[in-house]
Design a protein around this motif. Sequence first.
Motif, PDB file in Angstrom:
ATOM      1  N   GLN A 189       0.259   9.788   0.367  1.00 25.81           N
ATOM      2  CA  GLN A 189      -0.556   9.574   1.572  1.00 25.81           C
ATOM      3  C   GLN A 189       0.255   8.816   2.632  1.00 25.81           C
ATOM      4  OE1 GLN A 189      -4.030   7.155   0.846  1.00 25.81           O
ATOM      5  NE2 GLN A 189      -4.794   7.387   2.945  1.00 25.81           N
ATOM      6  N   ALA A 232      -6.403   2.335   5.618  1.00 23.75           N
ATOM      7  CA  ALA A 232      -5.933   2.641   4.252  1.00 23.75           C
ATOM      8  C   ALA A 232      -5.386   1.381   3.575  1.00 23.75           C
ATOM      9  CB  ALA A 232      -4.844   3.711   4.323  1.00 23.75           C
ATOM     10  N   SER A 233      -4.667   0.547   4.345  1.00 25.16           N
ATOM     11  CA  SER A 233      -4.025  -0.634   3.718  1.00 25.16           C
ATOM     12  C   SER A 233      -4.896  -1.873   3.834  1.00 25.16           C
ATOM     13  CB  SER A 233      -2.682  -0.914   4.427  1.00 25.16           C
ATOM     14  OG  SER A 233      -2.922  -1.188   5.809  1.00 25.16           O
ATOM     15  N   TRP A 254       0.854  -1.207   0.000  1.00 24.70           N
ATOM     16  CA  TRP A 254       0.000   0.000   0.000  1.00 24.70           C
ATOM     17  C   TRP A 254       0.875   1.238   0.000  1.00 24.70           C
ATOM     18  CZ3 TRP A 254      -0.236   3.782   3.874  1.00 24.70           C
ATOM     19  CH2 TRP A 254      -1.160   4.802   3.610  1.00 24.70           C
ATOM     20  N   ARG A 255       1.949   1.218   0.809  1.00 28.58           N
ATOM     21  CA  ARG A 255       2.821   2.401   0.904  1.00 28.58           C
ATOM     22  C   ARG A 255       3.448   2.709  -0.450  1.00 28.58           C
ATOM     23  NH1 ARG A 255       8.750   2.902   3.856  1.00 28.58           N
ATOM     24  NH2 ARG A 255       8.832   5.186   4.020  1.00 28.58           N
ATOM     25  N   ASN A 264       2.244   1.972  -3.347  1.00 27.28           N
ATOM     26  CA  ASN A 264       1.231   2.428  -4.329  1.00 27.28           C
ATOM     27  C   ASN A 264       0.623   3.774  -3.957  1.00 27.28           C
ATOM     28  OD1 ASN A 264       1.690   0.044  -5.666  1.00 27.28           O
ATOM     29  ND2 ASN A 264       0.025  -1.047  -4.595  1.00 27.28           N
ATOM     30  N   ASN A 265       0.847   4.210  -2.717  1.00 25.94           N
ATOM     31  CA  ASN A 265       0.249   5.501  -2.293  1.00 25.94           C
ATOM     32  C   ASN A 265       1.318   6.353  -1.616  1.00 25.94           C
ATOM     33  OD1 ASN A 265      -2.906   4.871  -2.547  1.00 25.94           O
ATOM     34  ND2 ASN A 265      -1.838   3.047  -1.748  1.00 25.94           N
TER      35      ASN A 265
END
Length: 478
Positions: free
Chosen positions: A360, A438-439, A353-354, A356-357
């Motif tokens: 944020q 978020a993840s 997730w980190r 890909n984002n």
Amino acid sequence: MVSPASDNRTIVSSPGKVLLAGGYLVLDRAFSGVVVATSSRFYSVVSPLSSTSGSNQDGTERAIISVRAGQFPREASTWIYALSVKEDELVLQQINEDKVGKNKFIYISLLKTLEVAYENIVKSGKGSVAAAEELIKRVSSEGDGLDIVVLADNDFYSQREQLSNQSLPARLSSLPSLQPFTPLPRPIPQTNKTGLGSSAALVTSLTASVLCHLGVVSLSNTSRSASAESTSDSKRSDDLGLVHSLAQFAHCLAQGKVGSGFDVSSAVFGTHLYTRFSPSILTPLMDRPLTCIPLLASSASSSSSSYLLEALDHTKWDSSTKPFRLPRGLRLLLADVDAGTDTPSFVGKVLEWRKNNPDQAGKLWVELDSANMKLEGFLTQLVAREGDADYEESLRRAAAGRAGKQENKQSSATSVLVQQVRETLHTIRGYLRAMSDASRVPIEPPEQTRLLDASSDLEGVIGGGVPGGEWSDLKITM
Ligand SMILES: Nc1ncnc2c1ncn2[C@@H]1O[C@H](COP(=O)(O)OP(=O)(O)OP(=O)(O)O)[C@@H](O)[C@H]1O
Ligand SMILES: C[C@@](O)(CCOP(=O)(O)O)CC(=O)O
């Protein structure tokens, strides 16, 4: 059949760990983790072994190394290895794999420790084959090899079943009724661990105990049966540095990845503020042979004669351990919520997730790190207040839960700091829940949130959280 040959034994113990703040972030050298060493420890006991199988069928010399996990069923938890020279290799071969299977943490710790010991002998001037023979001689110095027993304090494993067998309630006050190293009924793979870092503490105590027993290092409080040795500070720092880098290497090999290393760091150095080492230090070593120790070419120059020792030279490692400790009067209580976590999959999803984002995640990482470092700062400021006349009383009053809050009329420096710790623990949980949402990784699942909120309101509790990557194994309250 194996049994200890004499009373010359080496015992090394290492603490377990709680990552109080810095979970996930500690994987990145830009951030640090607040790691607390537990009072629960892992012990490795090395004694000389006499066995009935001191040589190979072909008559070549070999040393036997037996490792038993003392609190687990003997027949399923004793791993026996033979060390011998075969052509241009030192081979460490398990001789009872068909009966007990493998234990990669034990095997790799032994293999890499023996490789360091071998290079240490070559470095002292012995030729490569003579050094291999010397190593076998040292391993079987007072018998035919080494008899090693590894033991973990009870807290490393869930004791629910043992408590219920003794008709004791599953609560903190029941634990002292259990005998030390309470025998556990099933082999390790069928035993619930509690998230204290059993593999890191095992690898650290095992590598250190064998290095000590073979005379490669001498840790300052080593008191061998022959004599108590005092060690100069710089020698001790070098020796501890070698233990650290070797244990990090062996643990990463056994786990199959170069992890953050905070758990091995606390197993070696205890409680501290940890910044990880650069993965590039170990990555080139990760594909070294895992079944043997290649004998160094006899014409090897001194640098290539200590390939591993060179790589494990702690002065080349960039991890950092800054002093930190919990203030007097504060206790970390860990609750075993009996639900294992697959840390690698949690970590993988969060890091995915980190990646890909980035924007944020970047903002969240920085804000969470700021809260983590504030927590470390407030706790360190509390340590500085320990000498105040009103320290204990202020701590007691300030730690009173919702029921006691009205007592807190004073705003002594200590009570202000305790309130800041309470608020920061709450803020950290908020950021971790944001990371979780978020993840889509259940870092603090709702059942943990309910538990933590209820616990944090109890008399005497300052706050809590889910430690480290073992997110749903444990919760901590201070
Ligand atoms: N008492 C023991 N004796 C021998 N090997 C052990 C012992 N305890 C743990 N191990 C080894 O460590 C492995 C667990 O390592 P793993 O990295 O999977 O978990 P961990 O993160 O260290 O666990 P936890 O933090 O819950 O203690 C076990 O599979 C076993 O090989
Ligand atoms: C540091 C962590 O968040 C990520 C994985 O760390 P490691 O690769 O197991 O050292 C796990 C943990 O927090 O316990």
